[in-house]
Each structure stands twice: as structure tokens, then as C-alpha cells.
Scaffold this motif. Structure first.
Motif, short mmCIF file in Angstrom:
data_model
loop_
_atom_site.label_atom_id
_atom_site.label_comp_id
_atom_site.label_asym_id
_atom_site.label_seq_id
_atom_site.Cartn_x
_atom_site.Cartn_y
_atom_site.Cartn_z
N ALA A 154 -23.37 -4.06 -0.67
CA ALA A 154 -22.89 -5.33 -0.12
C ALA A 154 -23.58 -6.50 -0.80
O ALA A 154 -24.73 -6.40 -1.24
CB ALA A 154 -23.12 -5.38 1.38
N GLN A 155 -22.90 -7.64 -0.88
CA GLN A 155 -23.45 -8.86 -1.45
C GLN A 155 -23.99 -9.74 -0.33
O GLN A 155 -23.37 -9.87 0.73
CB GLN A 155 -22.39 -9.61 -2.24
CG GLN A 155 -21.81 -8.84 -3.42
CD GLN A 155 -22.81 -8.64 -4.52
OE1 GLN A 155 -23.42 -9.58 -5.01
NE2 GLN A 155 -22.99 -7.38 -4.92
N ALA A 156 -25.15 -10.36 -0.56
CA ALA A 156 -25.73 -11.26 0.42
C ALA A 156 -26.50 -12.35 -0.32
O ALA A 156 -27.00 -12.13 -1.43
CB ALA A 156 -26.67 -10.51 1.37
N ARG A 157 -26.57 -13.52 0.29
CA ARG A 157 -27.32 -14.62 -0.29
C ARG A 157 -28.69 -14.71 0.38
O ARG A 157 -28.80 -14.56 1.60
CB ARG A 157 -26.57 -15.94 -0.12
CG ARG A 157 -27.19 -17.11 -0.90
CD ARG A 157 -26.42 -18.40 -0.62
NE ARG A 157 -25.00 -18.26 -0.85
CZ ARG A 157 -24.42 -18.35 -2.05
NH1 ARG A 157 -25.17 -18.58 -3.12
NH2 ARG A 157 -23.12 -18.21 -2.18
N VAL A 158 -29.73 -14.94 -0.40
CA VAL A 158 -31.08 -15.10 0.15
C VAL A 158 -31.20 -16.52 0.67
O VAL A 158 -31.01 -17.49 -0.08
CB VAL A 158 -32.16 -14.82 -0.91
CG1 VAL A 158 -33.55 -14.92 -0.28
CG2 VAL A 158 -31.96 -13.44 -1.52
N ALA A 159 -31.49 -16.67 1.95
CA ALA A 159 -31.50 -17.98 2.60
C ALA A 159 -32.89 -18.61 2.66
O ALA A 159 -33.01 -19.83 2.78
CB ALA A 159 -30.93 -17.87 4.01
#
Length: 202
Positions: A154-159
């Protein structure tokens, strides 16, 4: 040949399956108390799994170093053991403190020092403070509900943190509210371990 003849026991020892190992606890290792976050720090790329060897070699030559690390307890059967791993595999941080940078390349375990236009590339201002802060931060964080459904690939953005705004690919979701993700650091996909709270949907 008799059907009742017993087979000889195999002398080949089977390797334990990775599925028999389970991470039961993870904790960050605090940065040294005397680390100078106001100094200029540079990124050194190491040979695979040679971060500690490179660190010892650099310190032997008088360089100040920092290897962000974490410890995890791994359960295999009835045994639990603690292992230490680098937070940013393949990298460590070095403070030149007035020393020349080119001898770093000759240190055992070092692959290269990250450069830009043939000069060492310094960490962005404030990055070292953030890395050290994270090493001392409490880890009891509640992940977002959607993050608990993350799956491999899965793709996720580091916040949050030093990798804020970076896109990442999930390698594995751990049972301790953390995830192993691949982040593109200086053109190289690097596996790091982050709190699920630090990830947001793309």
C-alpha cells in the motif's frame, strides 16, 4: 524393497521459518546526551549491514557519529531475545568537526559519503534536532483507524518526522502500532520503521 523399511532420518537441518518469529515490542534507543544538534552533520552511506562497523571505524579516527537505532524483542517459540537495528538501514550520521572528509571513504564498512557537486551534502537545518527529538519521544501513539487496515504494498504519505511529505510503500504492518515502509532517501529506497500515526492516506 520392503514397504516397512524406515527412512533414514535426514541430517539436513531445516531453517526456522520467518513465520515462527514475532515482534512483541519495539523501542527507540535514545540519542547520546552529549550529541551536538547545532553542529553540521553529514550523511554517510555504508555497505549492507555494516553500519556499526563503519561507525566504530569512524570513531576510531576521531569523527563524531550518530547511528539512530531501535531495539525490538522478537519471540521465537518460547524464547524472547532483543535485537538492535539501525533506524535508517545503510546510513549513519557524521560530524566532521573540522576534520577532512575524504579519509572517510577509506574506513571499513563505509561505501561513500553523500555529496553534491563533489562536496559533502549537509543535512537540512533542523533535521538533526528532529531526529534526536524523535529518538526520545514517547511511543504510546494511537494509529488512525484506516492505518490499521494497511497491507503490504500500500502507498502512504509520511505526515510527521524527518521524512514528512515523503511517499512510502508499506512493507509490513507490525503488531505494535508501527509499520516498516520503503522511503526514497537520496535516490535510494530505504526501509525504515515508523509509527502508524505518522502515516496518512495518499
Amino acid at each position: 524393497m520392503s514397504k516397512n523399511r524406515r527412512k533414514k532420518p535426514s541430517t539436513h537441518r531445516r531453517k526456522p521459518s520467518a513465520l515462527t518469529h514475532r515482534v512483541v515490542k519495539v523501542r527507540r534507543l535514545p540519542a547520546p546526551a552529549d550529541i551536538d544538534v547545532e553542529a553540521v552533520w553529514y550523511l554517510v552511506a555504508t555497505n549492507p549491514q555494516k553500519e556499526r562497523r563503519a561507525q566504530l571505524g569512524l570513531e576510531f579516527r576521531g569523527y563524531k557519529t550518530f547511528l539512530p537505532s531501535y531495539a525490538k524483542e522478537v519471540k521465537s517459540g518460547r524464547q524472547i531475545k532483543e535485537v538492535t537495528r539501525p533506524l535508517f538501514p545503510g546510513y549513519l550520521l557524521v560530524n566532521l568537526a573540522g576534520q577532512p572528509w575524504y579519509p572517510i571513504r577509506q574506513v571499513d564498512g563505509v561505501h561513500r559519503i553523500i555529496t553534491n557537486d563533489l562536496k559533502p551534502l549537509a543535512l537540512p537545518e533542523g533535521a538533526m534536532k528532529e531526529i534526536v527529538r524523535l529518538s526520545h519521544e514517547e511511543q504510546d501513539l494511537a494509529p488512525q483507524p484506516w492505518a490499521q487496515q494497511l497491507q503490504e504494498g500500500a502507498q502512504a504519505r509520511v505526515a510527521k518526522g524527518p521524512f514528512a511529505s515523503f511517499l512510502s510503500t508499506v512493507v509490513a504492518v507490525l503488531p505494535n502500532g508501527r509499520a516498516q515502509v520503503l522511503v526514497d532517501i537520496f535516490g535510494r529506497a530505504t526501509e525504515v520503521e515508523l509509527e502508524l500515526l505518522y502515516l496518512e492516506a495518499v
